[in-house]
Design a protein around this motif. Sequence first.
Motif, PDB file in Angstrom:
ATOM      1  N   ASP A   3       0.842  -1.200   0.000  1.00  0.00           N
ATOM      2  CA  ASP A   3       0.000   0.000   0.000  1.00  0.00           C
ATOM      3  C   ASP A   3       0.883   1.258   0.000  1.00  0.00           C
ATOM      4  OD1 ASP A   3      -1.903   1.937   0.249  1.00  0.00           O
ATOM      5  OD2 ASP A   3      -2.984   0.980   1.916  1.00  0.00           O
ATOM      6  N   ARG A   4       1.186   1.773  -1.187  1.00  0.00           N
ATOM      7  CA  ARG A   4       2.026   2.969  -1.295  1.00  0.00           C
ATOM      8  C   ARG A   4       1.256   4.219  -0.877  1.00  0.00           C
ATOM      9  NH1 ARG A   4       4.191   1.538  -7.388  1.00  0.00           N
ATOM     10  NH2 ARG A   4       4.882  -0.597  -6.901  1.00  0.00           N
ATOM     11  N   PHE A   5      -0.057   4.209  -1.038  1.00  0.00           N
ATOM     12  CA  PHE A   5      -0.865   5.346  -0.621  1.00  0.00           C
ATOM     13  C   PHE A   5      -0.795   5.523   0.897  1.00  0.00           C
ATOM     14  CE2 PHE A   5      -5.023   7.326   0.452  1.00  0.00           C
ATOM     15  CZ  PHE A   5      -4.861   8.510  -0.266  1.00  0.00           C
TER      16      PHE A   5
ATOM     17  N   ALA B  91      -6.924  10.104   3.313  1.00  0.00           N
ATOM     18  CA  ALA B  91      -6.309  11.407   3.083  1.00  0.00           C
ATOM     19  C   ALA B  91      -7.049  12.418   3.951  1.00  0.00           C
ATOM     20  CB  ALA B  91      -6.395  11.794   1.610  1.00  0.00           C
TER      21      ALA B  91
ATOM     22  N   LEU C 217       2.405   7.225   1.670  1.00  0.00           N
ATOM     23  CA  LEU C 217       2.311   8.641   1.335  1.00  0.00           C
ATOM     24  C   LEU C 217       1.570   9.409   2.427  1.00  0.00           C
ATOM     25  CD1 LEU C 217       2.625  11.031  -0.620  1.00  0.00           C
ATOM     26  CD2 LEU C 217       0.492  10.290  -1.720  1.00  0.00           C
ATOM     27  N   ASN C 218       0.460   8.853   2.921  1.00  0.00           N
ATOM     28  CA  ASN C 218      -0.293   9.517   3.987  1.00  0.00           C
ATOM     29  C   ASN C 218       0.540   9.651   5.261  1.00  0.00           C
ATOM     30  OD1 ASN C 218      -2.701  10.042   2.621  1.00  0.00           O
ATOM     31  ND2 ASN C 218      -3.525   8.009   3.066  1.00  0.00           N
TER      32      ASN C 218
END
Length: 259
Positions: free
Chosen positions: A107-109, A225, A112-113
Amino acid sequence: MRSATLRLLVIPFAIYTAWLLETFLLEGSMHTFERFDPPGIFLYTIIACIITGIVAPLLYIRNTFISGAVNMFHIGFRSLRYTLLACVLTCSIGYGVVLLFNPFGTDRFAFLNAFILILPSAIASVMMCWVLMGTHVQAFVRSGGAILSISVGIMVTTVLFGMTTFAYFPAFLQQDVLFSSVIIGIIAAFFFFAVREVYATILVVAVCSVFSMADRINPLYVQNAVPYVWMSAVLAVSALMGIHLYLSRNYMTLKIPLT
């Protein structure tokens, strides 16, 4: 000697201590990263990260610019070309590390978060530990030569960054937590004093901190997000860039050719 000690050590350390105390009061004691508290993150970012962590060092560094103790090169605010090159290379290496060792799996998202959540803290940490304390400690021992000043700078800033663990996670004062902070401090110290670039150093600290803090961040921060979190990051980055622009216009370091 007494004046130099006060100007280069005592006052910068007092500013660092005030920031550390605010971080503990607004983040550590409130467990803001561990429990889902977006307004708390925003308040912590404004007071501890931007006002004390970013603006306060600038207000003091202006005095040492005038005295000649530090300059734009020392604090790591470089030309646009140098900054872009350093950041692109740092991002490339960091992205490769994330692909191989992402603490959130594939999970790259989520990474990022988590990165966005930690970014204001990373900016304040770099401003305090390296831009303020590191450069002023180096200026204090500069007469001993480059090797001594760099060695002392690395040791002092590593210890100072390691001490931030007590402010961020007072409930997790375990040996492995402190050890990971010291390792990040060593990596960031070598990187900063070798590259002398603020933005790239912030990227290094933020990415390394995500790996170190992944299991202590509330899952709601990394699964979504969160507007407050992203707004906080935008404000912190904007404050840093505004400071860079201000210093570039008013305290530019000029190279005088030898004749």
